[in-house]
Design a protein around this motif. Structure first.
Motif, PDB file in Angstrom:
ATOM      1  N   ASP A   1     -34.653 -14.485 -22.843  1.00 47.13           N
ATOM      2  CA  ASP A   1     -33.010 -14.779 -22.335  1.00 47.13           C
ATOM      3  C   ASP A   1     -31.764 -13.353 -22.817  1.00 47.13           C
ATOM      4  O   ASP A   1     -31.558 -12.695 -22.733  1.00 47.13           O
TER       5      ASP A   1
ATOM      6  N   ASN B   1     -37.159 -20.043 -13.278  1.00 50.59           N
ATOM      7  CA  ASN B   1     -37.580 -20.914 -13.720  1.00 50.59           C
ATOM      8  C   ASN B   1     -38.711 -21.661 -14.685  1.00 50.59           C
ATOM      9  O   ASN B   1     -39.521 -22.330 -14.549  1.00 50.59           O
ATOM     10  N   ARG B   2     -38.380 -20.398 -15.807  1.00 49.59           N
ATOM     11  CA  ARG B   2     -39.301 -20.920 -17.363  1.00 49.59           C
ATOM     12  C   ARG B   2     -40.608 -20.760 -17.029  1.00 49.59           C
ATOM     13  O   ARG B   2     -41.226 -21.914 -17.013  1.00 49.59           O
ATOM     14  N   SER B   3     -41.189 -19.770 -15.996  1.00 47.34           N
ATOM     15  CA  SER B   3     -42.449 -20.197 -16.093  1.00 47.34           C
ATOM     16  C   SER B   3     -43.372 -18.858 -16.620  1.00 47.34           C
ATOM     17  O   SER B   3     -42.166 -17.893 -16.062  1.00 47.34           O
ATOM     18  N   ARG B   4     -45.061 -18.929 -16.214  1.00 49.85           N
ATOM     19  CA  ARG B   4     -45.114 -17.692 -17.099  1.00 49.85           C
ATOM     20  C   ARG B   4     -46.436 -18.032 -15.873  1.00 49.85           C
ATOM     21  O   ARG B   4     -47.664 -19.043 -15.984  1.00 49.85           O
TER      22      ARG B   4
ATOM     23  N   VAL C   1     -44.165 -17.861 -25.188  1.00 42.22           N
ATOM     24  CA  VAL C   1     -43.977 -17.847 -23.795  1.00 42.22           C
ATOM     25  C   VAL C   1     -44.711 -16.013 -23.533  1.00 42.22           C
ATOM     26  O   VAL C   1     -45.638 -15.979 -22.990  1.00 42.22           O
TER      27      VAL C   1
ATOM     28  N   SER D   1     -36.325 -20.419 -29.950  1.00 45.60           N
ATOM     29  CA  SER D   1     -37.076 -20.939 -28.372  1.00 45.60           C
ATOM     30  C   SER D   1     -37.548 -19.091 -27.573  1.00 45.60           C
ATOM     31  O   SER D   1     -37.551 -18.004 -27.821  1.00 45.60           O
TER      32      SER D   1
ATOM     33  N   TRP E   1     -38.606 -18.842 -24.641  1.00 47.74           N
ATOM     34  CA  TRP E   1     -37.723 -18.382 -23.798  1.00 47.74           C
ATOM     35  C   TRP E   1     -36.398 -18.116 -23.916  1.00 47.74           C
ATOM     36  O   TRP E   1     -35.660 -17.202 -23.440  1.00 47.74           O
ATOM     37  N   GLU E   2     -35.848 -18.685 -24.764  1.00 46.79           N
ATOM     38  CA  GLU E   2     -33.925 -18.203 -25.515  1.00 46.79           C
ATOM     39  C   GLU E   2     -34.536 -16.159 -26.251  1.00 46.79           C
ATOM     40  O   GLU E   2     -33.607 -15.436 -25.913  1.00 46.79           O
TER      41      GLU E   2
ATOM     42  N   LEU F   1     -37.544 -15.847 -15.491  1.00 51.49           N
ATOM     43  CA  LEU F   1     -36.334 -16.525 -16.809  1.00 51.49           C
ATOM     44  C   LEU F   1     -35.795 -17.474 -16.351  1.00 51.49           C
ATOM     45  O   LEU F   1     -35.436 -18.780 -16.434  1.00 51.49           O
TER      46      LEU F   1
END
Length: 382
Positions: free
Chosen positions: A115, A219-222, A19, A109, A111-112, A217
């Motif tokens: 986080d 919306n989980r978007s890049r 990510v 992952s 994203w994690e 973080l």
């Protein structure tokens, strides 16, 4: 009195980092005012440790360079490169969390992983705000903060930061050194890397802005391409593709005019989209890759680009080596007649090339390309 030694293992999270796609290992990500590894060195000093041994399989050159510059700590630091995490001593501590806190389960992952970095920063900010000198430590030197800006603890503002009127910074905001926050902005539960630019009337909550790339973080978007007047980076980084290679790529492209353009596209394991078919294997794909060289996205000379599947099919030791090797349009393997990552012999030559300094074989590859008959590419066997 015997010497006390702290053994640290920096876990390899490179394959998981799909990510942020950071150029440095997770242990070198910034947490608050410094990178995670430096927090561990601080911890070692506080414990009265004399020597720190650091083991890593993830981009060891970057870690070694950082440690060589880490002269502020009165420690003897010994660095050891390993091919995989399991080679570190069983007594080594995994340094992927703050040293004074119990580590939660490992991230699974990309994203994690982000986080996890955000959670560490929240803990660090809470710890900073509990100190008696918080007001002195929370704002760096030579900052320009408009009197109408609102600062909501906990927050940390690095050196040489400019914050305009009507901004609300915090809670849980980290503004990196040299950043510019124009005005009427909200930055909360977010991290702005050094040299970030945030245009007026822009709100960031649960975000990470890293070198002009915006990650939400929540919306989980890049977002790689945001209007530069809204989000960008003030830091001028040197391109990883030398201008000489860009010019050579243009010359080769002109020589290859008339060559059949590759059909379709594929994605490499590190997120780069390339024209062509990775299984096709011949040299015809390369005409479509050359424009990426002068765009600064791909080296002219490097190991051949691989898909995630092609990388995972390799021996684990070779995977670790090739994951961090610069990819290029033409490789050392090409010189030996291996033009596809699906060729077992190609992996051997690629691993050899990756084990050397990046430009060691550039002269040999350049000579091969110079003598290549581009007119015959359309008839070359796949």
């Amino acid at each position: 009195m015997s010497q006390q030694t702290l053994e640290l293992m920096l876990p390899d999270r490179a394959a998981m980092d799909d990510v942020l796609r950071s150029p440095v290992p997770f242990a070198l990500w910034t947490v608050g005012d410094q990178c995670l590894l430096h927090h561990w060195l601080d911890h070692a000093v506080n414990l009265g440790i004399d020597k720190v041994q650091v083991y890593t399989a993830d981009r060891p050159a970057a870690v070694r360079g950082l440690l060589q510059e880490s002269m502020l700590w009165p420690l003897e630091i010994e660095f050891r490169s390993i091919s995989q995490d399991e080679e570190a001593p069983a007594t080594a501590i995994a340094a992927d969390w703050l040293p004074w806190e119990e580590s939660p389960p490992a991230a699974r992952s990309g994203w994690e992983l982000l986080d996890r970095a955000a959670a560490m920063e929240r803990i660090w900010l809470d710890r900073l705000s509990e100190g008696e000198d918080y007001e002195l430590l929370s704002i760096g030197a030579s900052c320009r903060i408009h009197p109408e800006a609102e600062l909501v603890p906990p927050y940390f503002i690095g050196d040489h930061v400019s914050i305009g009127p009507g901004c609300r910074i915090g809670p849980y905001a980290v503004i990196g050194e040299g950043s510019v926050v124009c005005g009427a902005n909200v930055v909360a539960h977010s991290h702005l890397s050094a040299g970030s630019f945030l245009g007026p009337v822009t709100a960031l909550e649960h975000c990470r802005l890293e070198n002009g790339v915006l990650l939400s973080l929540k919306n989980r978007s890049r977002l790689d391409e945001v209007e530069p007047h809204l989000v960008s980076s003030t830091t001028k980084t040197e391109s990883s593709v030398p201008w000489r290679e860009r010019i050579d790529a243009l010359r080769i492209y002109l020589k290859m005019r008339g060559t059949e353009a590759p059909q379709g596209e594929f994605q490499t394991f590190n997120g780069l989209t390339l024209p062509g078919d990775p299984a096709r294997g011949g040299l015809r794909n390369r005409v479509g890759w050359l424009p990426l060289v002068w765009q600064g996205k791909l080296r002219l000379y490097g190991v051949l680009p691989r898909t995630h599947e092609q990388l995972e099919a390799l021996d684990p030791d070779w995977r670790g080596t090739l994951r961090h090797a610069p990819a290029g349009v033409f490789s050392y393997a090409d010189c030996l007649g291996c033009h596809s990552p699906d060729d077992p012999e190609e992996a051997l030559h690629a691993a050899y090339q990756a084990s050397l300094p990046p430009d060691s074989l550039a002269g040999q590859i350049h000579a091969y390309v110079r003598n290549l008959s581009f007119r015959n590419l359309n008839r070359s066997p796949e």
